[in-house]
Design an enzyme around this catalytic site. Structure first.
Site, PDB file in Angstrom:
ATOM      1  N   ARG A 167       0.915  -0.943   0.078  1.00 35.29           N
ATOM      2  CA  ARG A 167       0.075   0.062  -0.368  1.00 35.29           C
ATOM      3  C   ARG A 167       1.159   0.790   0.207  1.00 35.29           C
ATOM      4  NH1 ARG A 167      -5.300  -1.989   0.570  1.00 35.29           N
ATOM      5  NH2 ARG A 167      -5.588  -3.542   2.110  1.00 35.29           N
ATOM      6  N   ILE A 222     -12.299  -8.166  -3.663  1.00 34.60           N
ATOM      7  CA  ILE A 222     -12.825  -8.910  -2.667  1.00 34.60           C
ATOM      8  C   ILE A 222     -14.434  -8.652  -2.476  1.00 34.60           C
ATOM      9  CG2 ILE A 222     -12.436  -8.690  -0.844  1.00 34.60           C
ATOM     10  CD1 ILE A 222     -11.367 -11.632  -0.580  1.00 34.60           C
ATOM     11  N   ASP A 223     -14.252  -7.124  -2.351  1.00 35.58           N
ATOM     12  CA  ASP A 223     -15.927  -6.695  -1.918  1.00 35.58           C
ATOM     13  C   ASP A 223     -16.919  -6.793  -2.781  1.00 35.58           C
ATOM     14  OD1 ASP A 223     -14.818  -6.778   1.071  1.00 35.58           O
ATOM     15  OD2 ASP A 223     -14.571  -4.497   0.691  1.00 35.58           O
TER      16      ASP A 223
HETATM   17  P1  ATP Z   1      -8.312  -2.851  -1.976  1.00 38.89           P
HETATM   18  O1  ATP Z   1      -8.500  -1.735  -1.348  1.00 38.89           O
HETATM   19  O2  ATP Z   1      -8.724  -3.442  -2.841  1.00 38.89           O
HETATM   20  O3  ATP Z   1      -7.239  -3.211  -0.805  1.00 38.89           O
HETATM   21  P2  ATP Z   1      -6.821  -0.858  -3.419  1.00 38.89           P
HETATM   22  O4  ATP Z   1      -5.612  -0.458  -4.461  1.00 38.89           O
HETATM   23  O5  ATP Z   1      -7.894   0.133  -3.049  1.00 38.89           O
HETATM   24  O6  ATP Z   1      -7.046  -2.194  -2.935  1.00 38.89           O
HETATM   25  P3  ATP Z   1      -5.155   0.772  -1.804  1.00 38.89           P
HETATM   26  O7  ATP Z   1      -3.890   0.330  -0.852  1.00 38.89           O
HETATM   27  O8  ATP Z   1      -5.860   2.219  -1.375  1.00 38.89           O
HETATM   28  O9  ATP Z   1      -5.653  -0.529  -2.210  1.00 38.89           O
HETATM   29  O10 ATP Z   1      -3.883   1.143  -2.919  1.00 38.89           O
HETATM   30  C1  ATP Z   1      -2.994   0.572  -3.955  1.00 38.89           C
HETATM   31  C2  ATP Z   1      -1.751   1.803  -4.454  1.00 38.89           C
HETATM   32  O11 ATP Z   1      -2.337   2.619  -4.726  1.00 38.89           O
HETATM   33  C3  ATP Z   1      -1.366   2.091  -2.929  1.00 38.89           C
HETATM   34  O12 ATP Z   1       0.180   1.650  -3.514  1.00 38.89           O
HETATM   35  C4  ATP Z   1      -1.642   3.724  -3.132  1.00 38.89           C
HETATM   36  O13 ATP Z   1      -0.102   4.669  -3.408  1.00 38.89           O
HETATM   37  C5  ATP Z   1      -2.115   3.773  -4.454  1.00 38.89           C
HETATM   38  N1  ATP Z   1      -3.380   4.663  -4.281  1.00 38.89           N
HETATM   39  C6  ATP Z   1      -4.342   4.655  -3.391  1.00 38.89           C
HETATM   40  N2  ATP Z   1      -5.162   5.988  -3.909  1.00 38.89           N
HETATM   41  C7  ATP Z   1      -4.459   6.899  -5.123  1.00 38.89           C
HETATM   42  C8  ATP Z   1      -4.520   7.922  -5.252  1.00 38.89           C
HETATM   43  N3  ATP Z   1      -6.271   8.774  -5.628  1.00 38.89           N
HETATM   44  N4  ATP Z   1      -4.266   7.761  -6.229  1.00 38.89           N
HETATM   45  C9  ATP Z   1      -2.818   7.309  -7.414  1.00 38.89           C
HETATM   46  N5  ATP Z   1      -2.342   6.074  -6.234  1.00 38.89           N
HETATM   47  C10 ATP Z   1      -3.191   5.599  -5.211  1.00 38.89           C
END
Ligand code: ATP
Ligand code: MG
Length: 470
Positions: A167, A222-223
């Site tokens: 993340r 997954i949600d």
């Molecule tokens: P999940 O929530 O299903 O676990 P996700 O992709 O939403 O997956 P996040 O941890 O929110 O998980 O984001 C994953 C990656 O995307 C991270 O490396 C984070 O820095 C990047 N990221 C998240 N939000 C943004 C944004 N608004 N702009 C650019 N990069 C983003």
């Protein structure tokens, strides 16, 4: 072949429409330089594809978002249909692709990685594929892994992600510098809403720099809360695995006096897993999700319902989605507003809070001690490999992404719309989250199946507003 493009005055129109027809189109690399060449698709020589009735998808084919057309609202939104095109934009020997996985784990990620690699290699003869390790920050802080069909052959049998994930750490400039330095011209990005937002920024930066790089997103959550697409991969597997936890809770509470089982399932803002797991199980007495308000005390409240079920059956099982009742927990726990490395709000744990509330109420106020069994199977569910139907689905997604990038589409997310694979502009899937609609038939089916209170009295205004929206 990563020539700089002189971005022409041709402005990409993302929406083509007339009175009854709206096309939410995805960009194509030739939108920025119409004279770029195209090549015959190597699949023309493939035995596998030569037997397909119509081996190539016409670039003009679209997928309708609504299959039910109402007289009063005949305008329909459409997306480009996914699939192999007769002409491709990249010569296979000039492709240098990379795959990255970001965000939380979900069953099926390894299948998607495997099928991107095998799809590129088997269908198009692409040899040069890199795995970026450890999420977005891996672009600039780690070495890459060389991927080929042999390396990924068995990974779909394992849970997790073969490429590791993280993340935070999205630095668009550094990522695109790295893409440029390594000569990468196809980027496959597997991840949730945050990841797809990051993918949109990478696409914008690539476009700004005039690079011939296709950016393809494969939505992972997954949600099942990604908008537009029918459902996300790993969801079926999660619902299936949740049955084991529900079953365990049921066995436990059946074996004791006044047994109350609570199973906490994933669902930060949407209760799809909890709702489908409940509908599938038939052992669940009450399902609580973030979209549906609930209350504990008084007439029609949760305590009254629990007491009634305990008197009738001697036990009950409650399924609660993790994002449920955050306002109640926050009012009592007074936790600091914490965020994870990606900036997502950390949720307060509703499971133990609800268990304590129920235990206290029955032991102290009702003098009717309950046997509480609390199960949180989250990590067990996230970590398993995908089931058969998700494996097939992951293959369709991966192949759709490969065909799209090879054809020169970019800035797209692939996914099924009305069960047909489509290319969807990335922004369209991140602009809002998909949530359970309390006014939809599926929630009504759940209420009918569990016979739980609808708790509607507590938030009639909100329900009225939802009804007005449909
Ligand atoms: P999940 O929530 O299903 O676990 P996700 O992709 O939403 O997956 P996040 O941890 O929110 O998980 O984001 C994953 C990656 O995307 C991270 O490396 C984070 O820095 C990047 N990221 C998240 N939000 C943004 C944004 N608004 N702009 C650019 N990069 C983003
Ligand atoms: Mg997310």
């Amino acid at each position: 072949r990563q020539n700089k493009l002189a971005v022409t005055a041709l402005q990409l129109s993302n929406q083509t429409q007339n009175d009854d027809f709206v096309l939410e189109d995805v960009p194509h690399l030739t939108n920025f330089l119409p004279d770029l060449p195209s090549y015959p698709n190597p699949l023309q020589k493939s035995q596998a594809y030569s037997i397909v009735k119509r081996n190539f998808v016409s670039p003009d084919d679209v997928v309708a978002q609504n299959v039910v057309i109402q007289k009063e609202n005949p305008r329909g939104v459409h997306f480009r249909r996914a699939g192999p095109r007769e002409k491709v934009f990249f010569k296979p020997e000039e492709v240098r692709a990379c795959v990255v996985t970001c965000g939380g784990l979900c069953p099926g990620i390894n299948t998607v990685i495997r099928e991107i690699v095998c799809g590129l290699n088997n269908m198009y003869g692409v040899q040069d594929i890199l795995g970026i390790e450890g999420g977005y920050k891996g672009f600039y802080s780690k070495n890459t892994k060389i991927l080929n069909p042999k390396v990924v052959n068995d990974i779909h049998k394992r849970g997790g992600t073969f490429l590791c994930t993280s993340r935070g750490g999205h630095d668009t400039h550094k990522i695109v510098d790295n893409i440029e330095d390594r000569g990468i011209n196809q980027v496959y990005i597997i991840g949730g809403d945050g990841t797809q937002r990051g993918a949109a920024l990478i696409y914008e930066e690539v476009k700004k720099r005039g690079l011939q790089v296709a950016v393809a997103g494969i939505p992972k959550t997954i949600d099942n809360d990604i908008a537009v697409i029918d459902k996300s991969f790993g969801f079926d597997t999660a619902v299936e695995e949740a049955q084991r936890a529900i079953n365990a809770a049921h066995v436990e509470v059946e074996s004791v006096e006044n047994g109350v089982g609570i199973v906490k399932l994933m669902g930060r803002y949407s209760g799809f897993i909890a709702m489908y797991a409940t509908l599938a199980s038939r052992d669940v007495d009450c399902c609580l999700i973030p979209e549906s308000p609930f209350y504990l005390e008084g007439r029609g409240g949760l305590f009254e319902f629990i007491e009634q079920r305990l008197k009738e059956n001697g036990h009950l099982v409650i399924v609660v989605a993790e994002g449920t009742g955050q306002e109640y927990v926050a009012a009592e726990v007074h936790a600091a507003d914490k965020k994870d490395a990606s900036g997502n709000k950390l949720l307060l744990d509703v499971g133990p809070w609800l268990s304590d509330k129920i235990k206290d109420h029955f032991t102290m106020s009702r003098k009717m001690p309950v046997n509480m069994k609390y199960i949180d199977p989250t990590y067990m569910i996230r970590a398993i490999p995908s089931n058969a139907s998700d494996n097939i689905y992951c293959t369709l997604l991966a192949h759709g992404a490969v065909h799209g990038a090879m054809a020169g589409y970019t800035g797209f997310t692939v996914g099924p719309v009305n069960s047909k694979q489509a290319y969807i502009p990335i922004a369209r899937v991140t602009e809002r989250q998909n949530t359970v609609k309390l006014t939809d038939r599926m929630w009504a089916r759940l209420l009918a199946s569990t016979n739980q209170p609808s708790f509607i009295g507590s938030d009639q205004e909100r329900v009225d507003k939802e009804i007005l929206k449909i």
